[in-house]
Design a protein around this motif. Structure first.
Motif, short mmCIF file in Angstrom:
data_model
loop_
_atom_site.label_atom_id
_atom_site.label_comp_id
_atom_site.label_asym_id
_atom_site.label_seq_id
_atom_site.Cartn_x
_atom_site.Cartn_y
_atom_site.Cartn_z
N LEU A 26 13.12 9.97 41.82
CA LEU A 26 12.70 10.35 43.16
C LEU A 26 11.38 9.64 43.43
CD1 LEU A 26 13.03 12.08 45.72
CD2 LEU A 26 11.68 13.83 44.57
N VAL A 27 11.35 8.82 44.48
CA VAL A 27 10.16 8.04 44.81
C VAL A 27 9.72 8.40 46.22
CG1 VAL A 27 9.22 5.72 45.14
CG2 VAL A 27 10.88 6.14 43.31
N ASN A 31 13.25 -1.24 50.30
CA ASN A 31 13.40 -1.97 49.06
C ASN A 31 12.05 -2.18 48.38
OD1 ASN A 31 15.08 -3.27 47.13
ND2 ASN A 31 14.42 -5.24 47.92
N THR A 32 11.02 -2.50 49.15
CA THR A 32 9.68 -2.70 48.60
C THR A 32 9.04 -1.38 48.20
OG1 THR A 32 9.35 -4.69 49.92
CG2 THR A 32 7.37 -3.60 49.10
N THR A 91 15.84 7.36 44.72
CA THR A 91 16.13 8.34 45.76
C THR A 91 14.84 8.72 46.47
OG1 THR A 91 17.99 9.18 44.47
CG2 THR A 91 17.11 10.65 46.16
N THR A 92 14.95 9.02 47.77
CA THR A 92 13.78 9.42 48.54
C THR A 92 14.21 10.32 49.70
OG1 THR A 92 11.76 8.59 49.57
CG2 THR A 92 13.81 7.49 50.21
N TYR A 93 13.27 11.00 50.28
CA TYR A 93 13.51 11.75 51.51
C TYR A 93 13.43 10.76 52.67
CZ TYR A 93 12.49 15.76 48.56
OH TYR A 93 12.51 16.68 47.55
N LEU A 98 18.73 4.45 47.70
CA LEU A 98 18.81 3.04 48.06
C LEU A 98 19.75 2.36 47.07
CD1 LEU A 98 17.59 1.18 50.23
CD2 LEU A 98 15.93 0.46 48.52
N SER A 99 20.98 2.08 47.51
CA SER A 99 21.98 1.52 46.59
C SER A 99 21.97 0.00 46.57
CB SER A 99 23.38 2.02 46.97
OG SER A 99 23.73 1.58 48.26
N GLY A 100 21.31 -0.60 47.52
CA GLY A 100 21.16 -2.05 47.59
C GLY A 100 19.91 -2.35 48.39
#
Length: 73
Positions: free
Chosen positions: A3-4, A36-37, A44-46, A64-66
């Motif tokens: 989780l970022v 991406n950055t 994963t993020t909110y 973010l899968s890609g």
């Protein structure tokens, strides 16, 4: 996968419906960074989405899968 949470992460998208979001780019000249950055692929993020010019919005958890794909998880 972690989780970022990061500041100033924002991207545009023209995706409609309830599936994955295709992210198009961080707004230029406003000091924002891309998912991406700022979050990184596989993390994963909110998130929050607002359909400009309407009262439509959504908040959720996404992965973010890609580099340009945010999966609503």
């Amino acid at each position: 996968m972690a989780l970022v949470i990061n500041d100033r992460v924002k991207e545009n998208s023209t995706t409609t419906g309830t599936g994955d979001l295709t992210l198009s780019a961080a707004p230029t000249g406003e000091g924002f960074i891309s998912f991406n950055t700022g979050i990184g692929t596989g993390n994963t993020t909110y998130y929050a989405i607002h359909n400009q010019g309407t009262a439509e919005w959504e908040v959720g958890l996404g992965t973010l899968s890609g580099a340009t794909t945010l999966e609503r998880t």
